[in-house]
Motif scaffolding. Structure first.
Motif, short mmCIF file in Angstrom:
data_model
loop_
_atom_site.label_atom_id
_atom_site.label_comp_id
_atom_site.label_asym_id
_atom_site.label_seq_id
_atom_site.Cartn_x
_atom_site.Cartn_y
_atom_site.Cartn_z
N MET A 1 23.19 -3.52 -0.66
CA MET A 1 22.04 -2.62 -0.37
C MET A 1 21.43 -2.99 0.97
O MET A 1 21.39 -4.17 1.33
CB MET A 1 21.03 -2.80 -1.51
CG MET A 1 20.13 -1.62 -1.74
SD MET A 1 21.01 -0.12 -2.23
CE MET A 1 19.68 0.94 -2.67
N SER A 2 20.95 -2.01 1.68
CA SER A 2 20.43 -2.26 3.04
C SER A 2 19.16 -3.09 3.04
O SER A 2 18.40 -3.11 2.08
CB SER A 2 20.12 -0.91 3.70
OG SER A 2 21.20 -0.05 3.58
N SER A 3 18.96 -3.76 4.19
CA SER A 3 17.73 -4.53 4.40
C SER A 3 16.78 -3.73 5.27
O SER A 3 17.16 -3.26 6.34
CB SER A 3 18.03 -5.82 5.16
OG SER A 3 18.73 -6.68 4.33
N ILE A 4 15.57 -3.62 4.79
CA ILE A 4 14.56 -2.85 5.52
C ILE A 4 13.43 -3.77 5.93
O ILE A 4 12.99 -4.61 5.14
CB ILE A 4 14.02 -1.70 4.64
CG1 ILE A 4 15.14 -0.73 4.29
CG2 ILE A 4 12.87 -0.97 5.34
CD1 ILE A 4 14.75 0.39 3.34
N VAL A 5 12.97 -3.62 7.18
CA VAL A 5 11.75 -4.30 7.59
C VAL A 5 10.64 -3.26 7.55
O VAL A 5 10.77 -2.18 8.14
CB VAL A 5 11.87 -4.88 9.01
CG1 VAL A 5 10.51 -5.37 9.50
CG2 VAL A 5 12.88 -6.02 9.02
N LEU A 6 9.57 -3.56 6.83
CA LEU A 6 8.42 -2.67 6.81
C LEU A 6 7.32 -3.30 7.66
O LEU A 6 6.71 -4.30 7.27
CB LEU A 6 7.93 -2.46 5.36
CG LEU A 6 6.67 -1.63 5.20
CD1 LEU A 6 6.84 -0.21 5.75
CD2 LEU A 6 6.25 -1.55 3.72
N GLY A 7 7.12 -2.75 8.84
CA GLY A 7 6.05 -3.22 9.71
C GLY A 7 4.77 -2.50 9.35
O GLY A 7 4.78 -1.28 9.16
N VAL A 8 3.70 -3.25 9.22
CA VAL A 8 2.42 -2.63 8.83
C VAL A 8 1.41 -2.96 9.92
O VAL A 8 1.10 -4.13 10.15
CB VAL A 8 1.93 -3.16 7.47
CG1 VAL A 8 0.63 -2.47 7.07
CG2 VAL A 8 2.99 -2.97 6.40
N ALA A 9 0.91 -1.93 10.61
CA ALA A 9 -0.07 -2.16 11.67
C ALA A 9 -1.48 -1.95 11.11
O ALA A 9 -1.66 -1.48 9.98
CB ALA A 9 0.21 -1.27 12.86
N GLY A 10 -2.46 -2.30 11.92
CA GLY A 10 -3.84 -2.37 11.44
C GLY A 10 -4.59 -1.06 11.36
O GLY A 10 -5.51 -0.79 12.13
N GLY A 11 -4.20 -0.23 10.43
CA GLY A 11 -4.92 1.02 10.19
C GLY A 11 -5.32 1.08 8.73
O GLY A 11 -4.65 0.47 7.88
N ILE A 12 -6.34 1.86 8.45
CA ILE A 12 -6.81 1.98 7.06
C ILE A 12 -5.69 2.52 6.16
O ILE A 12 -5.62 2.18 4.98
CB ILE A 12 -8.08 2.87 7.00
CG1 ILE A 12 -8.64 2.99 5.59
CG2 ILE A 12 -7.84 4.26 7.57
CD1 ILE A 12 -9.29 1.76 5.09
N ALA A 13 -4.78 3.30 6.76
CA ALA A 13 -3.70 3.89 5.95
C ALA A 13 -2.71 2.83 5.45
O ALA A 13 -1.79 3.16 4.70
CB ALA A 13 -2.96 4.95 6.75
N SER A 14 -2.91 1.55 5.85
CA SER A 14 -1.93 0.54 5.43
C SER A 14 -1.87 0.40 3.90
O SER A 14 -0.85 0.00 3.37
CB SER A 14 -2.21 -0.81 6.08
OG SER A 14 -3.54 -1.16 5.92
N TYR A 15 -2.95 0.81 3.22
CA TYR A 15 -2.88 0.72 1.75
C TYR A 15 -1.81 1.64 1.19
O TYR A 15 -1.21 1.38 0.16
CB TYR A 15 -4.26 1.00 1.11
CG TYR A 15 -4.68 2.45 1.09
CD1 TYR A 15 -4.38 3.27 0.02
CD2 TYR A 15 -5.37 3.01 2.16
CE1 TYR A 15 -4.75 4.60 0.00
CE2 TYR A 15 -5.75 4.33 2.17
CZ TYR A 15 -5.44 5.12 1.09
OH TYR A 15 -5.79 6.43 1.08
N LYS A 16 -1.54 2.74 1.92
CA LYS A 16 -0.51 3.68 1.44
C LYS A 16 0.89 3.08 1.57
O LYS A 16 1.84 3.51 0.92
CB LYS A 16 -0.55 4.98 2.25
CG LYS A 16 -1.78 5.82 2.02
CD LYS A 16 -1.53 7.17 2.66
CE LYS A 16 -2.78 8.00 2.72
NZ LYS A 16 -2.59 9.16 3.60
N SER A 17 1.01 2.09 2.45
CA SER A 17 2.34 1.48 2.64
C SER A 17 2.74 0.62 1.45
O SER A 17 3.91 0.29 1.29
CB SER A 17 2.37 0.67 3.93
OG SER A 17 2.29 1.55 5.00
N ALA A 18 1.75 0.23 0.64
CA ALA A 18 2.09 -0.50 -0.59
C ALA A 18 2.93 0.40 -1.49
O ALA A 18 3.90 -0.03 -2.12
CB ALA A 18 0.81 -0.95 -1.29
#
Ligand code: CTP
Length: 403
Positions: A1-18
């Motif tokens: 299975m592929s490896s993914i890097v999830l970069g999370v920058a400093g925006g309020i929307a970062s909670y959606k990245s969870a």
């Protein structure tokens, strides 16, 4: 299975990245989350560690013995930055490397997707737009932000697309890595849906087109690195993430948008079903039933043929113009005979022929088609998901763009 890097920058929307992270991990992807320092003000490392099952760091000066600033980027099959702030976009465009995420972006050799989220003013600022253009020219997929409610009471373009939509883009990119990202730097304009011609304030003439095929082509084009604008007429399905969406109602609205966009597009794909006729006149008040039982007579006039106009007004060889034909065979001619005559009449480069006998093609998730080229080519695309047909159409478009 592929490896993914999830970069999370400093925006309020970062909670959606969870939520995005969960979608990846639940599908079995191995995900390394690389947050920026400022993003940890919104969502802490504990959340990312618990959801990814891996340690998380933002700086390059931890676990230095493992050389994370090189290892993480080199081992990735895909990097997704969501949310991508104006700051991380600027840093990536200029090649800065002052934390683990920016280092990772410089060492990664895999496809990279940015899902921007910021206030409209920041998104529209010439500095951000220039940085986005730089990234796109380098082959980074920067999807268009969604339009909607922003952090404060304001509304506009700049919202992070839904996690499920970013996930869909990511999967398409992973899927399409062998397609060599052949539409990077191209602008593809797609029409979708069916136009409506109003008789009075409540009634219209319309058709059954849902917009699924147009959106599937757009989704495929995004995965291949294109900038995509969809002019959507009364669509009944959710638009994919990352497109510029222009909504229209009537054939005349669609015509105006398509003619304007075609002047700077590399390809125009007319997947919409414009109404061929409109009522000769529009009545401002609702048409009432009459006491004498007489029914209203509706006079129709023909709408302009947008595809023909696009062909007539194009400069030199661009844009590549693709038409669709919904055909049924009859006693005089087969589906393909009708389609060949239509290709000739319309003068486009490629005609996507759907056999719509017995209700096929409309509002379905799967489709089959024949691609007829003005150069005489005939390609049969077997029954399958509309996204596969989207890719087949784009294969033919990419070939013609390279000529
Ligand atoms: N089209 C268009 N403008 C119109 C009608 C159709 O640009 N007013 C485009 C459609 O988007 C599609 C192609 O023309 O790409 C063919 O549409 P179709 O309805 O099959 O063709 P018609 O010209 O309406 O032909 P027919 O006489 O078979 O209805």
């Amino acid at each position: 299975m592929s490896s993914i890097v999830l970069g999370v920058a400093g925006g309020i929307a970062s909670y959606k990245s969870a939520e995005l992270l969960r979608l990846f991990t639940e599908s079995g992807y191995d995900v390394t989350v690389v947050p920026t320092r400022s993003s940890l003000n919104f969502v802490g490392a504990a959340t990312w560690e618990a959801l990814s099952g891996k340690p998380v760091q933002a700086d390059v000066f931890e676990h230095v013995d493992e050389v994370p600033h090189v290892r993480i980027g080199k081992g990735a099959d895909l990097v997704v930055v969501a949310p991508a702030t104006a700051n991380i976009i600027a840093k990536a465009a200029h090649g800065l490397a002052d934390d683990l995420l920016t280092n990772t972006l410089l060492t990664a050799r895999c496809p990279v997707v940015f899902a921007p989220a910021m206030h409209t003013e920041m998104w529209e600022h010439p500095a951000t737009q220039a940085n986005v253009a730089t990234l796109r020219a380098r082959g980074v997929i920067v999807i268009e932000p969604a339009v909607g409610r922003l952090t404060g009471a304001d509304t506009g373009k700049g919202r992070l697309p839904d996690p499920a939509q970013i996930y869909a883009v990511a999967l398409n990119v992973l899927d399409g890595t062998d397609r060599a990202r052949d539409l990077v730097g191209r602008h593809i304009v797609v029409s979708a849906g069916g136009t409506r011609e109003f008789l009075d304030p409540v009634r219209f003439l319309g058709n059954r087109s849902s917009g699924k095929q147009g959106f599937a082509i757009a989704e495929a084009a995004i995965a291949r690195g294109a900038r995509v604008t969809v002019v959507a007429a009364n669509v009944t399905v959710e638009p994919p993430a990352g497109i510029d969406l222009v909504r229209v109602v009537s054939t005349e609205d669609l015509r105006q948008q398509m003619l304007a966009l075609a002047t700077e597009a590399d390809a125009v794909i007319m997947a919409a079903a414009p109404a061929d006729f409109r009522p000769a006149s529009y009545v401002d008040a609702k048409i009432k039933k009459r006491a004498d039982g007489q029914t209203p007579q509706i006079h129709l006039v023909e709408n302009p043929d947008i595809l023909v106009e696009l062909v007539a007004t194009r400069a030199h060889k661009l844009p590549v113009i693709v038409g669709f034909a919904a055909e049924t065979g009859d006693e005089t001619a087969s589906v393909l005979d009708h389609a060949r005559a239509k290709l000739e009449r319309k003068g486009c480069d490629l005609l996507v022929v759907n056999d719509v006998g017995s209700g096929r093609a409309f509002d379905q998730s799967d489709n089959e088609a024949v691609l007829l080229g003005a150069d005489g080519s005939v390609d049969h695309v077997p029954f399958g998901p509309k996204i596969a047909l989207g890719h087949a159409i784009l294969d033919a478009v990419a070939q013609r763009l390279d000529r």
